[in-house]
Design a protein around this motif. Structure first.
Motif, PDB file in Angstrom:
ATOM      1  N   ASP A  86       0.806  -1.123   0.130  1.00 55.54           N
ATOM      2  CA  ASP A  86      -0.181  -0.125  -0.024  1.00 55.54           C
ATOM      3  C   ASP A  86       0.883   1.250   0.016  1.00 55.54           C
ATOM      4  O   ASP A  86       0.465   2.126  -0.491  1.00 55.54           O
ATOM      5  CB  ASP A  86      -1.080   0.023   1.182  1.00 55.54           C
ATOM      6  N   LEU A  87       1.792   1.227   0.694  1.00 55.51           N
ATOM      7  CA  LEU A  87       2.833   2.410   0.786  1.00 55.51           C
ATOM      8  C   LEU A  87       3.511   2.599  -0.615  1.00 55.51           C
ATOM      9  O   LEU A  87       3.629   3.658  -1.120  1.00 55.51           O
ATOM     10  CB  LEU A  87       3.888   2.233   1.833  1.00 55.51           C
ATOM     11  N   LEU A  88       3.749   1.490  -1.205  1.00 54.83           N
ATOM     12  CA  LEU A  88       4.280   1.631  -2.892  1.00 54.83           C
ATOM     13  C   LEU A  88       3.341   2.412  -3.630  1.00 54.83           C
ATOM     14  O   LEU A  88       3.788   3.068  -4.381  1.00 54.83           O
ATOM     15  CB  LEU A  88       4.759   0.174  -3.107  1.00 54.83           C
ATOM     16  N   ARG A  89       2.042   1.842  -3.293  1.00 52.30           N
ATOM     17  CA  ARG A  89       1.027   2.460  -4.197  1.00 52.30           C
ATOM     18  C   ARG A  89       0.759   3.902  -3.775  1.00 52.30           C
ATOM     19  O   ARG A  89       0.618   4.711  -4.757  1.00 52.30           O
ATOM     20  CB  ARG A  89      -0.215   1.732  -4.055  1.00 52.30           C
ATOM     21  N   LEU A  90       0.940   4.404  -2.726  1.00 51.19           N
ATOM     22  CA  LEU A  90       0.720   5.753  -2.370  1.00 51.19           C
ATOM     23  C   LEU A  90       1.860   6.596  -3.086  1.00 51.19           C
ATOM     24  O   LEU A  90       1.632   7.699  -3.694  1.00 51.19           O
ATOM     25  CB  LEU A  90       1.054   5.769  -0.797  1.00 51.19           C
ATOM     26  N   ILE A  91       3.131   6.111  -2.996  1.00 50.33           N
ATOM     27  CA  ILE A  91       4.249   6.940  -3.695  1.00 50.33           C
ATOM     28  C   ILE A  91       4.170   6.947  -5.163  1.00 50.33           C
ATOM     29  O   ILE A  91       4.353   7.992  -5.688  1.00 50.33           O
ATOM     30  CB  ILE A  91       5.514   6.083  -3.123  1.00 50.33           C
ATOM     31  N   ARG A  92       3.878   5.805  -5.786  1.00 48.11           N
ATOM     32  CA  ARG A  92       3.187   5.649  -7.175  1.00 48.11           C
ATOM     33  C   ARG A  92       2.367   6.872  -7.348  1.00 48.11           C
ATOM     34  O   ARG A  92       2.526   7.498  -8.589  1.00 48.11           O
ATOM     35  CB  ARG A  92       2.793   4.489  -7.730  1.00 48.11           C
ATOM     36  N   ALA A  93       1.309   6.821  -6.524  1.00 49.22           N
ATOM     37  CA  ALA A  93       0.051   7.981  -6.785  1.00 49.22           C
ATOM     38  C   ALA A  93       0.688   9.523  -6.734  1.00 49.22           C
ATOM     39  O   ALA A  93       0.456  10.215  -7.587  1.00 49.22           O
ATOM     40  CB  ALA A  93      -0.962   7.934  -5.885  1.00 49.22           C
ATOM     41  N   LEU A  94       1.915   9.630  -5.875  1.00 48.99           N
ATOM     42  CA  LEU A  94       2.506  10.695  -5.590  1.00 48.99           C
ATOM     43  C   LEU A  94       3.441  11.314  -6.824  1.00 48.99           C
ATOM     44  O   LEU A  94       3.400  12.288  -7.523  1.00 48.99           O
ATOM     45  CB  LEU A  94       3.411  10.934  -4.384  1.00 48.99           C
ATOM     46  N   GLY A  95       3.995   9.845  -7.523  1.00 50.49           N
ATOM     47  CA  GLY A  95       4.782  10.020  -8.977  1.00 50.49           C
ATOM     48  C   GLY A  95       3.898  10.229  -9.964  1.00 50.49           C
ATOM     49  O   GLY A  95       4.447  10.803 -11.073  1.00 50.49           O
ATOM     50  N   GLU A  96       2.729   9.784  -9.913  1.00 54.61           N
ATOM     51  CA  GLU A  96       1.963   9.752 -11.220  1.00 54.61           C
ATOM     52  C   GLU A  96       0.440  10.102 -10.918  1.00 54.61           C
ATOM     53  O   GLU A  96      -0.378   9.551 -10.942  1.00 54.61           O
ATOM     54  CB  GLU A  96       1.853   8.494 -11.703  1.00 54.61           C
ATOM     55  N   PRO A  97       0.241  11.535 -10.108  1.00 56.66           N
ATOM     56  CA  PRO A  97      -0.897  12.013  -9.623  1.00 56.66           C
ATOM     57  C   PRO A  97      -2.275  11.844 -10.925  1.00 56.66           C
ATOM     58  O   PRO A  97      -3.280  11.543 -10.673  1.00 56.66           O
ATOM     59  CB  PRO A  97      -0.633  13.381  -9.344  1.00 56.66           C
ATOM     60  N   ASP A  98      -1.916  12.159 -11.980  1.00 59.93           N
ATOM     61  CA  ASP A  98      -2.889  12.416 -13.151  1.00 59.93           C
ATOM     62  C   ASP A  98      -3.517  11.073 -13.411  1.00 59.93           C
ATOM     63  O   ASP A  98      -4.688  10.858 -13.665  1.00 59.93           O
ATOM     64  CB  ASP A  98      -2.271  13.034 -14.360  1.00 59.93           C
ATOM     65  N   ARG A  99      -2.716   9.868 -13.474  1.00 58.56           N
ATOM     66  CA  ARG A  99      -3.259   8.500 -13.645  1.00 58.56           C
ATOM     67  C   ARG A  99      -3.916   8.293 -12.182  1.00 58.56           C
ATOM     68  O   ARG A  99      -5.004   7.266 -12.335  1.00 58.56           O
ATOM     69  CB  ARG A  99      -1.885   7.623 -13.832  1.00 58.56           C
ATOM     70  N   PHE A 100      -3.521   8.494 -11.139  1.00 56.06           N
ATOM     71  CA  PHE A 100      -4.195   8.094  -9.937  1.00 56.06           C
ATOM     72  C   PHE A 100      -5.407   8.754  -9.800  1.00 56.06           C
ATOM     73  O   PHE A 100      -6.354   7.776  -9.381  1.00 56.06           O
ATOM     74  CB  PHE A 100      -3.415   8.314  -8.804  1.00 56.06           C
ATOM     75  N   LEU A 101      -5.676   9.999 -10.062  1.00 54.76           N
ATOM     76  CA  LEU A 101      -7.032  10.391  -9.764  1.00 54.76           C
ATOM     77  C   LEU A 101      -8.057   9.782 -10.886  1.00 54.76           C
ATOM     78  O   LEU A 101      -7.679   9.634 -11.962  1.00 54.76           O
ATOM     79  CB  LEU A 101      -7.012  12.182  -9.963  1.00 54.76           C
ATOM     80  N   PRO A 102      -9.107   9.415 -10.310  1.00 53.46           N
ATOM     81  CA  PRO A 102     -10.353   8.827 -11.145  1.00 53.46           C
ATOM     82  C   PRO A 102     -10.640   9.535 -12.362  1.00 53.46           C
ATOM     83  O   PRO A 102     -11.022   9.115 -13.335  1.00 53.46           O
ATOM     84  CB  PRO A 102     -11.331   8.334 -10.158  1.00 53.46           C
TER      85      PRO A 102
END
Length: 378
Positions: free
Chosen positions: A146-162
């Motif tokens: 989950d922490l890896l996913r959180l870091i990925r979201a910060l590195g790729e915010p446009d892809r993370f946001l629905p």
């Protein structure tokens, strides 16, 4: 040794005006963060790796300031936001996501919300705010997917946001921690989850440790440093492999100062002053390790009345609780009450005697002589 004038200069989380011996690394972090930008929102992410005591926290926060300065120079209105999260105070991605949102709404209680929803809320607020944002995750330890996913979201915010739409202002993330903590699970896995450039720090030399200790002496006392004592502390820390963190801890012991709140020095928690009468109230209310918020509030009013001060405004009182929780001393627990209501319970995460130095209150129970909002006995 000389008397302490600025005790904050001896705290672990204090950022010195000069990052001794780390100027090249700071410049490298800034350059790599900007060169690693990808995507419409230009997210950049860098990991600062180094053994404990090598200055990863100071370097990361100084790099954040330099990045902010560059963004400010390019921004039309010069507004930039820096968010610092000491992750060791939080046990999960949920706690880290809550801390990120609290940088905008400090009264947030994230219980009941998934960490992904909280993180999405943080990124949406960054978008609405419109300011370039630099986020520092300090003392990172990749303890699960989950922490890896959180870091990925910060590195790729446009892809993370629905929404899947670009629109964030320039957005940077700096990770700071030990190689063992950040590379847990494999460096390749981190690279797959978030394209993070890395800057590695070597341990401080004994000469640099002596410089750091002498500098902290000067800033804490406003007097010339005791170079002999600085050399002794640096030599011991270097010999034992403790780095700057151990050196500063040894310096605190020399001055007889502990990491915590000093009543006589106008102590602070996460940037907000902790009033002496509130320290006394905390000591009394948390004597058994936990209490209801209402009980602490009654103690605070009583102690304020005894000190000849008005009680804290409700918003200020709650802001102090949020600061204490953010610092890692308190934990708020919302429990079900009667008739469908709820009550908030405060739990001390460490013994109160370790972080509050006010003299305990003796005598009256808080329910005997309640102080009204006007500051007079009810």
């Amino acid at each position: 040794m000389s008397a302490i004038v600025h005790p904050e200069a001896l705290l672990d989380q204090w950022v010195p005006p000069v990052a001794i011996g780390r100027a090249p690394e700071i410049e490298a972090i800034v350059n790599r963060a900007e060169s690693s930008q990808e995507g419409p929102s230009h997210p950049g992410i860098v990991a600062v790796l180094g053994p404990a005591g090598s200055g990863t926290s100071v370097v990361a926060r100084w790099a954040a300031r330099r990045l902010a300065d560059r963004c400010r120079a390019r921004s039309a209105d010069g507004r930039v936001r820096i968010v610092h999260v000491p992750t060791r105070l939080y046990r999960s991605p949920h706690g880290i996501a809550c801390a990120l949102v609290r940088s905008y709404d400090e009264g947030l209680d994230g219980r009941g919300f998934p960490w992904g929803e909280l993180l999405a809320g943080f990124l949406r607020r960054v978008r609405r705010d419109g300011r370039p944002t630099v986020t520092v995750l300090d003392d990172v330890r990749l303890a699960g997917p989950d922490l890896l996913r959180l870091i990925r979201a910060l590195g790729e915010p446009d892809r993370f946001l629905p929404e899947g739409e670009p629109g964030l202002p320039p957005f940077y993330t700096i990770l700071a921690g030990t190689p063992e903590g950040i590379r847990l699970g494999g460096r390749a896995e981190l690279g797959r989850w978030a394209r993070a450039a890395t800057v590695e720090l070597t341990p401080y030399s004994e000469y640099r440790l002596r410089e750091i200790v002498a500098d902290r002496m000067v800033r804490a006392t406003d007097r010339a440093a005791d170079l002999r004592k600085a050399a002794e502390i640096a030599q011991r820390s270097f010999r034992e492999g403790g780095g700057a963190r151990q050196a500063i801890d040894l310096l605190r012991r020399e001055f007889g100062v502990r990491e915590g709140f000093q009543e006589s020095q106008g102590s602070s928690v996460a940037g907000s002053p902790l009033e002496p009468h509130l320290q006394q109230a905390l000591t009394a209310a948390l004597s058994e390790g936990s209490c209801d918020v209402g009980e602490l509030h009654r103690w605070e009013m009583l102690c304020a009345h005894r000190a000849g001060r008005p009680p804290l405004a409700t918003t200020t009182f709650w802001r102090r609780l949020v600061d204490l929780e953010r610092r890692g001393w308190l934990q708020r627990e919302v429990r079900c009450g009667g008739l469908g209501g709820s009550r908030t319970r405060l739990v001390a995460r460490r013994p109160v005697s370790e972080w509050v130095t006010a003299r305990p209150v003796r005598g009256t129970h808080p329910d005997e002589g309640i102080v009204s909002s006007a500051g007079m006995p009810a």
